[in-house]
Design a protein around this motif. Structure first.
Motif, PDB file in Angstrom:
ATOM      1  N   GLY A 210       0.800  -1.225   0.000  1.00 13.42           N
ATOM      2  CA  GLY A 210       0.000   0.000   0.000  1.00 13.42           C
ATOM      3  C   GLY A 210       0.831   1.274   0.000  1.00 13.42           C
ATOM      4  N   ILE A 211       2.145   1.111  -0.192  1.00 10.35           N
ATOM      5  CA  ILE A 211       3.042   2.276  -0.206  1.00 10.35           C
ATOM      6  C   ILE A 211       3.057   2.882  -1.611  1.00 10.35           C
ATOM      7  N   THR A 212       3.009   4.200  -1.707  1.00 13.78           N
ATOM      8  CA  THR A 212       3.121   4.890  -2.994  1.00 13.78           C
ATOM      9  C   THR A 212       4.583   4.854  -3.423  1.00 13.78           C
ATOM     10  N   VAL A 213       4.827   4.381  -4.645  1.00 11.02           N
ATOM     11  CA  VAL A 213       6.202   4.155  -5.076  1.00 11.02           C
ATOM     12  C   VAL A 213       6.602   5.136  -6.175  1.00 11.02           C
ATOM     13  N   LEU A 214       7.730   5.792  -5.963  1.00 14.64           N
ATOM     14  CA  LEU A 214       8.303   6.667  -6.980  1.00 14.64           C
ATOM     15  C   LEU A 214       9.435   5.899  -7.649  1.00 14.64           C
ATOM     16  N   VAL A 215       9.235   5.615  -8.926  1.00  7.40           N
ATOM     17  CA  VAL A 215      10.188   4.808  -9.692  1.00  7.40           C
ATOM     18  C   VAL A 215      11.269   5.729 -10.236  1.00  7.40           C
ATOM     19  N   GLY A 216      12.420   5.745  -9.568  1.00 11.72           N
ATOM     20  CA  GLY A 216      13.540   6.549 -10.040  1.00 11.72           C
ATOM     21  C   GLY A 216      14.238   5.803 -11.162  1.00 11.72           C
ATOM     22  N   ALA A 217      14.359   6.437 -12.333  1.00 12.83           N
ATOM     23  CA  ALA A 217      15.042   5.790 -13.463  1.00 12.83           C
ATOM     24  C   ALA A 217      15.693   6.864 -14.320  1.00 12.83           C
ATOM     25  N   ARG A 218      16.831   6.504 -14.916  1.00  7.76           N
ATOM     26  CA  ARG A 218      17.559   7.507 -15.711  1.00  7.76           C
ATOM     27  C   ARG A 218      17.028   7.592 -17.122  1.00  7.76           C
ATOM     28  N   ASN A 219      16.268   6.568 -17.545  1.00  6.83           N
ATOM     29  CA  ASN A 219      15.734   6.540 -18.903  1.00  6.83           C
ATOM     30  C   ASN A 219      14.212   6.618 -18.838  1.00  6.83           C
ATOM     31  N   GLU A 220      13.658   7.627 -19.511  1.00  5.21           N
ATOM     32  CA  GLU A 220      12.219   7.883 -19.396  1.00  5.21           C
ATOM     33  C   GLU A 220      11.380   6.698 -19.879  1.00  5.21           C
TER      34      GLU A 220
ATOM     35  N   GLN B 280       4.063   1.472 -15.700  1.00  7.30           N
ATOM     36  CA  GLN B 280       2.852   0.853 -16.254  1.00  7.30           C
ATOM     37  C   GLN B 280       2.699  -0.585 -15.765  1.00  7.30           C
ATOM     38  N   LYS B 281       3.816  -1.309 -15.675  1.00  4.66           N
ATOM     39  CA  LYS B 281       3.762  -2.698 -15.171  1.00  4.66           C
ATOM     40  C   LYS B 281       3.296  -2.714 -13.718  1.00  4.66           C
ATOM     41  N   LEU B 282       3.794  -1.775 -12.942  1.00  2.00           N
ATOM     42  CA  LEU B 282       3.416  -1.721 -11.517  1.00  2.00           C
ATOM     43  C   LEU B 282       1.937  -1.348 -11.370  1.00  2.00           C
ATOM     44  N   ILE B 283       1.511  -0.360 -12.157  1.00  6.72           N
ATOM     45  CA  ILE B 283       0.101   0.068 -12.084  1.00  6.72           C
ATOM     46  C   ILE B 283      -0.807  -1.110 -12.453  1.00  6.72           C
ATOM     47  N   ALA B 284      -0.383  -1.895 -13.464  1.00  6.41           N
ATOM     48  CA  ALA B 284      -1.180  -3.066 -13.882  1.00  6.41           C
ATOM     49  C   ALA B 284      -1.306  -4.085 -12.753  1.00  6.41           C
ATOM     50  N   GLN B 285      -0.348  -4.036 -11.811  1.00  2.00           N
ATOM     51  CA  GLN B 285      -0.406  -4.960 -10.670  1.00  2.00           C
ATOM     52  C   GLN B 285      -1.024  -4.290  -9.435  1.00  2.00           C
ATOM     53  N   GLY B 286      -1.651  -3.149  -9.657  1.00  2.00           N
ATOM     54  CA  GLY B 286      -2.378  -2.506  -8.564  1.00  2.00           C
ATOM     55  C   GLY B 286      -1.539  -1.586  -7.693  1.00  2.00           C
ATOM     56  N   VAL B 287      -0.309  -1.290  -8.131  1.00  3.89           N
ATOM     57  CA  VAL B 287       0.579  -0.437  -7.332  1.00  3.89           C
ATOM     58  C   VAL B 287       0.368   1.028  -7.713  1.00  3.89           C
ATOM     59  N   ASN B 288       0.366   1.891  -6.710  1.00  4.23           N
ATOM     60  CA  ASN B 288       0.292   3.332  -6.952  1.00  4.23           C
ATOM     61  C   ASN B 288       1.714   3.816  -7.249  1.00  4.23           C
ATOM     62  N   ALA B 289       2.066   3.921  -8.524  1.00  3.13           N
ATOM     63  CA  ALA B 289       3.447   4.198  -8.914  1.00  3.13           C
ATOM     64  C   ALA B 289       3.543   5.409  -9.827  1.00  3.13           C
ATOM     65  N   TYR B 290       4.654   6.125  -9.695  1.00 10.00           N
ATOM     66  CA  TYR B 290       4.921   7.314 -10.521  1.00 10.00           C
ATOM     67  C   TYR B 290       6.375   7.272 -10.961  1.00 10.00           C
ATOM     68  N   PHE B 291       6.614   7.748 -12.177  1.00  8.25           N
ATOM     69  CA  PHE B 291       7.989   7.846 -12.692  1.00  8.25           C
ATOM     70  C   PHE B 291       8.638   9.145 -12.213  1.00  8.25           C
ATOM     71  N   VAL B 292       9.864   9.035 -11.735  1.00  7.80           N
ATOM     72  CA  VAL B 292      10.657  10.217 -11.382  1.00  7.80           C
ATOM     73  C   VAL B 292      11.993  10.117 -12.128  1.00  7.80           C
ATOM     74  N   PRO B 293      12.257  11.043 -13.079  1.00 10.81           N
ATOM     75  CA  PRO B 293      13.536  10.997 -13.783  1.00 10.81           C
ATOM     76  C   PRO B 293      14.685  11.185 -12.788  1.00 10.81           C
ATOM     77  N   LEU B 294      15.615  10.265 -12.770  1.00 14.22           N
ATOM     78  CA  LEU B 294      16.693  10.368 -11.778  1.00 14.22           C
ATOM     79  C   LEU B 294      17.910   9.566 -12.235  1.00 14.22           C
ATOM     80  N   ASP B 295      18.964  10.300 -12.569  1.00 12.84           N
ATOM     81  CA  ASP B 295      20.261   9.672 -12.855  1.00 12.84           C
ATOM     82  C   ASP B 295      21.158   9.998 -11.665  1.00 12.84           C
ATOM     83  N   VAL B 296      21.608   8.976 -10.962  1.00 15.57           N
ATOM     84  CA  VAL B 296      22.345   9.220  -9.703  1.00 15.57           C
ATOM     85  C   VAL B 296      23.714   9.857  -9.933  1.00 15.57           C
ATOM     86  N   THR B 297      24.155   9.928 -11.209  1.00 19.99           N
ATOM     87  CA  THR B 297      25.420  10.613 -11.499  1.00 19.99           C
ATOM     88  C   THR B 297      25.187  12.064 -11.939  1.00 19.99           C
TER      89      THR B 297
END
Ligand code: NAP
Length: 242
Positions: A29-39, A47-64
């Motif tokens: 039930g945790i809201t998940v922010l998907v940090g990824a360097r590639n949009e 989209q895969k997470l949402i299809a599994q019922g997860v409240n997920a959002y994309f956050v652009p994030l390159d750790v470098t």
């Protein structure tokens, strides 16, 4: 609608163990922010997470890339007002020569993601974690970073002479200890997680454990009750030697 939802940011969450951590946190039930360097890869994971019922959002994030980290922190502040869980999962493994012939540029590249990436993201997210009632930081480490294990000649991986990657995880463990010490007395706990040897792209899918199994320790540490200790290094069986 959930009032005051728990918000988690997972770096490198578009695949592998990071994706699984996101999925398992989302299942709780945790809201998940998907940090990824590639949009594209980040949005596909969402989209895969949402299809599994997860409240997920994309956050652009390159750790470098400090700018993407600062932008992510500003976006999280504006949108959610806080961060409850930070999983420093993004990491790379490069082909390495033994220490005496290791190229310094290779070592720098590994450290830029695995060490300075964790440092940059942690530093940027701490002000948001301070706004949480119970902040949790989980750093993805490895038994390969354990000096206790590697200094034992009988350690089964003592002949795996990968100074850059292994010592990057030793440095990650140091960050766990020093950030935990700085934040002791606050509601934020900092831990290192060893997922074990998992079948992901990092290991050319040779690991004996599934990403699902590898995610479990991080998920446990991300949801650690307030009475548990801060500053530890764990795998699924308990404490790992530093
Ligand atoms: N697999 C194992 O056996 C094992 C064992 C011990 C520890 N670990 C640790 O567990 C973590 C996850 O590993 P994994 O096996 O799931 O690896 P993986 O499948 O290769 O996934 C690594 C993730 O990190 C992302 N990433 C790499 N560099 C990044 C950067 N600069 N900014 C943002 N994201 C970046 C990748 O994104 P892209 O898709 O864009 O490349 C990917 O999402 C790593 O820290 C690894 O060191 C793994």
């Amino acid at each position: 609608m959930v009032v005051n939802p728990t918000i988690a940011l997972v770096t490198g969450a578009n695949k592998g163990i990071g994706f699984e951590i996101a999925r398992q946190l989302g299942e709780r039930g945790i809201t998940v922010l998907v940090g990824a360097r590639n949009e594209k890869r980040g949005e596909e994971a969402v989209q895969k997470l949402i299809a599994q019922g997860v409240n997920a959002y994309f956050v652009p994030l390159d750790v470098t890339d400090q700018q993407t980290i600062d932008d992510a922190a500003a976006h999280i502040l504006t949108t959610f007002g806080k961060l409850d869980i930070l999983i420093n999962n993004a990491g790379i493994f490069l082909q390495e020569s033994p220490p005496s012939s290791l190229d310094v540029e290779t070592m720098k590249a590994v450290y830029d993601t695995n060490v300075f990436g964790v440092f940059r993201v942690t530093k940027a997210m701490i002000p948001l974690l301070r706004r949480s009632e119970s902040g949790r930081i989980v750093n993805m480490s490895s038994s390969l970073g354990s000096l206790g294990l590697n200094s034992d000649p009988n350690f089964e991986l003592a002949s795996f002479l990968v100074l850059g990657y292994n010592s990057s995880k030793t440095a990650v463990n140091a960050m766990t200890v020093f950030f935990a010490n700085e934040l002791r007395g606050t509601s934020i706990k900092v831990s290192s997680a060893d997922p074990g040897y998992c079948a992901t792209s990092m290991t050319n899918y040779s690991g004996s454990r599934s990403p699902q199994e590898g995610a479990q320790t991080a998920v446990r540490l991300a949801t650690l009750p307030s009475e548990e200790a801060t500053g530890g290094f764990y795998n699924e069986n308990g404490v790992v030697s530093w």
